[in-house]
Write an enzyme that holds these catalytic residues in place. Structure first.
Site, PDB file in Angstrom:
ATOM      1  N   HIS A   1       0.485  -1.465   0.375  1.00  0.00           N
ATOM      2  CA  HIS A   1       0.110  -0.653  -0.111  1.00  0.00           C
ATOM      3  C   HIS A   1       0.882   1.283   0.202  1.00  0.00           C
ATOM      4  CE1 HIS A   1       0.689   0.276   4.340  1.00  0.00           C
ATOM      5  NE2 HIS A   1       0.545  -0.721   4.446  1.00  0.00           N
TER       6      HIS A   1
ATOM      7  N   HIS B   1       4.165   1.546   2.739  1.00  0.00           N
ATOM      8  CA  HIS B   1       5.147   1.171   1.757  1.00  0.00           C
ATOM      9  C   HIS B   1       5.790   1.855   1.306  1.00  0.00           C
ATOM     10  CE1 HIS B   1       2.701  -2.353   2.642  1.00  0.00           C
ATOM     11  NE2 HIS B   1       3.572  -2.805   4.074  1.00  0.00           N
TER      12      HIS B   1
ATOM     13  N   CYS C   1       0.833  -9.627  20.070  1.00  0.00           N
ATOM     14  CA  CYS C   1       0.144  -9.284  19.206  1.00  0.00           C
ATOM     15  C   CYS C   1       0.427 -10.095  18.000  1.00  0.00           C
ATOM     16  CB  CYS C   1      -0.271  -7.546  19.315  1.00  0.00           C
ATOM     17  SG  CYS C   1      -1.108  -6.962  17.045  1.00  0.00           S
TER      18      CYS C   1
ATOM     19  N   CYS D   1       1.185  -7.095  14.490  1.00  0.00           N
ATOM     20  CA  CYS D   1       2.683  -6.891  14.939  1.00  0.00           C
ATOM     21  C   CYS D   1       4.479  -7.275  15.324  1.00  0.00           C
ATOM     22  CB  CYS D   1       2.697  -5.797  16.977  1.00  0.00           C
ATOM     23  SG  CYS D   1       1.437  -4.143  16.740  1.00  0.00           S
TER      24      CYS D   1
ATOM     25  N   CYS E   1      -5.147  -4.161  20.880  1.00  0.00           N
ATOM     26  CA  CYS E   1      -3.981  -3.308  20.150  1.00  0.00           C
ATOM     27  C   CYS E   1      -4.621  -1.950  19.498  1.00  0.00           C
ATOM     28  CB  CYS E   1      -3.178  -4.371  19.280  1.00  0.00           C
ATOM     29  SG  CYS E   1      -2.104  -3.207  17.531  1.00  0.00           S
TER      30      CYS E   1
ATOM     31  N   HIS F   1      -3.516  -2.452  15.670  1.00  0.00           N
ATOM     32  CA  HIS F   1      -4.871  -4.106  14.916  1.00  0.00           C
ATOM     33  C   HIS F   1      -5.912  -3.476  14.845  1.00  0.00           C
ATOM     34  CE1 HIS F   1      -0.788  -4.492  13.900  1.00  0.00           C
ATOM     35  NE2 HIS F   1      -0.644  -4.812  12.464  1.00  0.00           N
TER      36      HIS F   1
ATOM     37  N   LYS G   1      -5.509   6.796  10.024  1.00  0.00           N
ATOM     38  CA  LYS G   1      -4.657   5.804   9.763  1.00  0.00           C
ATOM     39  C   LYS G   1      -5.644   4.472   9.139  1.00  0.00           C
ATOM     40  CE  LYS G   1      -2.528   1.445  11.565  1.00  0.00           C
ATOM     41  NZ  LYS G   1      -0.922   1.703  10.687  1.00  0.00           N
TER      42      LYS G   1
ATOM     43  N   LYS H   1      -7.284  -2.078   6.925  1.00  0.00           N
ATOM     44  CA  LYS H   1      -7.709  -3.123   5.621  1.00  0.00           C
ATOM     45  C   LYS H   1      -9.540  -2.835   6.274  1.00  0.00           C
ATOM     46  CE  LYS H   1      -4.626  -4.972   2.851  1.00  0.00           C
ATOM     47  NZ  LYS H   1      -3.988  -5.471   3.657  1.00  0.00           N
TER      48      LYS H   1
HETATM   49  N1  MSP Z   1       7.985  -6.923   8.564  1.00  0.00           N
HETATM   50  C1  MSP Z   1       8.339  -6.184   9.274  1.00  0.00           C
HETATM   51  C2  MSP Z   1       9.441  -5.230   8.762  1.00  0.00           C
HETATM   52  C3  MSP Z   1      10.771  -5.882   9.637  1.00  0.00           C
HETATM   53  S1  MSP Z   1      12.678  -4.661   8.745  1.00  0.00           S
HETATM   54  C4  MSP Z   1      13.765  -5.996   9.998  1.00  0.00           C
HETATM   55  C5  MSP Z   1       7.346  -5.163   9.054  1.00  0.00           C
HETATM   56  N2  MSP Z   1       6.086  -5.019   7.762  1.00  0.00           N
HETATM   57  S2  MSP Z   1       5.594  -4.038   7.628  1.00  0.00           S
HETATM   58  O1  MSP Z   1       5.103  -4.623   6.466  1.00  0.00           O
HETATM   59  O2  MSP Z   1       4.445  -3.253   8.945  1.00  0.00           O
HETATM   60  O3  MSP Z   1       5.711  -2.394   7.607  1.00  0.00           O
HETATM   61  C6  MSP Z   1       7.091  -2.184   6.049  1.00  0.00           C
HETATM   62  C7  MSP Z   1       7.669  -0.599   6.762  1.00  0.00           C
HETATM   63  O4  MSP Z   1       6.226   0.261   5.966  1.00  0.00           O
HETATM   64  C8  MSP Z   1       7.920  -0.549   7.901  1.00  0.00           C
HETATM   65  O5  MSP Z   1       9.174   1.016   7.751  1.00  0.00           O
HETATM   66  C9  MSP Z   1       6.837   0.524   8.275  1.00  0.00           C
HETATM   67  O6  MSP Z   1       5.921   1.848   8.799  1.00  0.00           O
HETATM   68  C10 MSP Z   1       5.938   1.223   6.593  1.00  0.00           C
HETATM   69  N3  MSP Z   1       4.644   1.651   6.645  1.00  0.00           N
HETATM   70  C11 MSP Z   1       3.056   0.504   7.330  1.00  0.00           C
HETATM   71  N4  MSP Z   1       2.546   1.550   7.195  1.00  0.00           N
HETATM   72  C12 MSP Z   1       2.497   2.591   6.657  1.00  0.00           C
HETATM   73  C13 MSP Z   1       2.161   3.729   6.555  1.00  0.00           C
HETATM   74  N5  MSP Z   1       0.663   3.597   6.720  1.00  0.00           N
HETATM   75  N6  MSP Z   1       2.719   5.228   6.160  1.00  0.00           N
HETATM   76  C14 MSP Z   1       4.095   5.330   6.418  1.00  0.00           C
HETATM   77  N7  MSP Z   1       5.127   3.882   6.587  1.00  0.00           N
HETATM   78  C15 MSP Z   1       4.127   2.686   6.817  1.00  0.00           C
HETATM   79  O7  MSP Z   1       7.318  -3.826   9.750  1.00  0.00           O
END
Ligand code: MSP
Length: 470
Positions: A17, A20, A123, A126, A142, A145, A292, A295
């Protein structure tokens, strides 16, 4: 210099999304900037594929977990290419080499690992163990989530964080491991003081999908130990000497996962006798209409649709300039479209079109060989990773160039037959535009490449506008 840049590896429990994209775009900006400064860059991206959350999702889709993670990892890879991320290494945590190296890392940490009973909260969203204090503060649910914490009672291996606390505190306080933005540093130092030893494994009955603990087939590594290791296993650790690249010049993570990177990760590195990363850059969250993205709320913004409609330059432009590098920012399509039409199309697109058309119409050629150089003001901001400010700084020059054209009125010079003055005026404007374009390259590389081409001799205005109005 050799510089290593990393991104957080996303869980593959769904499609990418817009959140990421933030990690990727920021890290890519750093990587491209370092290259402009003459550094050699290694740049890791990848996917985090173990853990209960992913296992449950694959079961819900009735797919073998291996098939499920491969499919989703491929989707992320395609997405990363779509963003034109200049990575050099892609790692999957299910790569056999990564798994073997993770187990080597565990063995090397064994002096700091012990077995004990864990009774508390977890959780799955997380993939985190929750302290009693957090449990109470969040009333058992949480906040990210919206699912109740699970009660767990199990025997786990622990990493003795207490062995490293003083050294970690010192590294953070003295900025040897610089945490950006500055205000997060205090939060982390407080968390560090309160941080107990961390549980780093789960019994196999609770978590089948993970890396086996070496020497104890009944236990599987906690997904964060496996995931954090990726930053060095991808470089070949411990089979290869990684000192050319490690410590990382910058590691990009969201603020939600800074704690794992600022506490567990340094403890692991210290246990391995490796230096700490130079900088941890923690970015904010993208909110959709002030909320935030989730889904369950149904407000997740699909990035590919935005890129297909407006183009990649527009996407990177918005997320790197109008999203504060360090704070939470709101995304709305209205804001996005306004920035696209009023700034990208009006300020930059028109400037390129106007200058190139004037030059072509009057038979003006690029003259002299001007050496393009990054300005000090820009570099100071980029060196501090204040990317949105550096972008503003460069954009002001774009706006000034538009003002200069209006003031110097080159079309009047043409009309009056003042050819020498016209040549000089256009060449100076073009040189300054190329100069700004160099500073914009880390943010919007595709547009800058096009601009460079337009102003090669013979100057050729773009046949279709760089940024057609929407
Ligand atoms: N798998 C772990 C990271 C492991 S690193 C050794 C994880 N994955 S995640 O898919 O939840 O998040 C991946 C990255 O995307 C993180 O840096 C997270 O902060 C970022 N983001 C997820 N949602 C976001 C937003 N809505 N806005 C900005 N960044 C976001 O955590």
């Amino acid at each position: 210099m050799k510089k290593y840049v990393t991104t957080a590896i996303p869980y593959v429990n769904g499609a990418p999304h817009i959140g990421h994209a933030v990690d990727y775009c920021l890290a890519d900006t750093a990587a491209r900037y370092f290259r402009l400064r003459g550094d050699e860059v290694r740049f890791q991206v990848g996917t985090d594929e173990h853990g209960s959350k992913i296992f449950q999702k694959s079961a819900a889709e009735n797919l073998p977990v291996e098939t499920y993670v491969k499919r989703n990892s491929d989707t992320f890879k395609t997405f990363i290419s779509k963003l034109n991320i200049s990575y050099t290494d892609f790692i999957r945590t299910t790569d056999p080499e990564h798994i073997k190296r993770c187990q080597d890392i565990w063995r090397k940490l064994s002096d700091h690992i012990y077995l004990a009973k864990y009774e508390g909260w977890y959780c799955t969203g997380c993939e985190a163990f929750i302290t009693e204090k957090e449990y109470k503060e969040n009333h058992g649910v949480c906040p990210d989530h919206q699912i109740p914490y699970e009660k767990v009672k199990e025997e786990n291996y622990y990493l003795r964080i207490s062995d490293f606390k003083d050294q970690i505190r010192e590294a953070i306080s003295s900025d040897k491991m610089l945490i950006l933005p500055e205000f997060r540093k205090k939060e982390i130092l407080k968390l560090l003081d309160e941080s107990p030893d961390v549980s780093i494994s789960r019994p196999r009955e609770q978590l089948t999908w993970g890396v086996e603990v070496p020497g104890d087939a009944s236990q599987v590594m906690y997904v964060w130990i496996d995931a954090l290791s990726n930053y060095i296993t991808v470089l070949g650790y411990p089979d290869q000497d990684i000192s050319d690249w490690w410590p990382a010049a910058a590691q990009f993570v969201g603020k939600d996962i800074l704690r794992f990177h600022a506490i567990i990760w340094p403890a692991m590195l210290m246990g391995l006798g490796l230096p700490l990363p130079k900088v941890l850059v923690s970015h904010g969250m993208i909110l959709a209409d002030g909320q935030k993205m989730s889904k369950s709320i149904g407000n997740v913004v699909e990035p590919v649709a935005v890129i297909d409609k407006y183009g990649l330059d527009a996407f990177r432009y918005f997320f790197l300039r109008h999203v504060d590098t360090f704070a939470d920012s709101d995304y709305t399509e209205a804001k996005f479209e306004e920035a696209y039409n009023n700034e990208l199309a009006n300020d930059l697109g028109n400037l390129v079109q106007r200058l190139a058309t004037l030059a072509k119409k009057n038979g003006i050629k690029r003259e002299g060989t001007s050496v393009l150089k990054l300005s000090d003001g820009y570099c100071e901001l980029m060196d501090r990773f204040e990317f949105n400010k550096a972008f503003d700084y460069a954009w002001e020059k774009v706006q000034n160039l538009n003002k200069r054209i209006d003031d110097e009125k080159p079309w009047m010079l043409a009309k009056n037959g003042e050819t020498d003055k016209l040549k000089k005026c256009l060449n100076s404007l073009i040189k300054d535009l190329l100069q700004v374009s160099l500073e914009l390259t880390p943010f919007i590389p595709d547009a800058c490449e096009k601009i460079t081409k337009v102003f090669e001799n013979p100057i050729a205005p773009p046949e279709t506008p760089l940024f057609p109005k929407k």
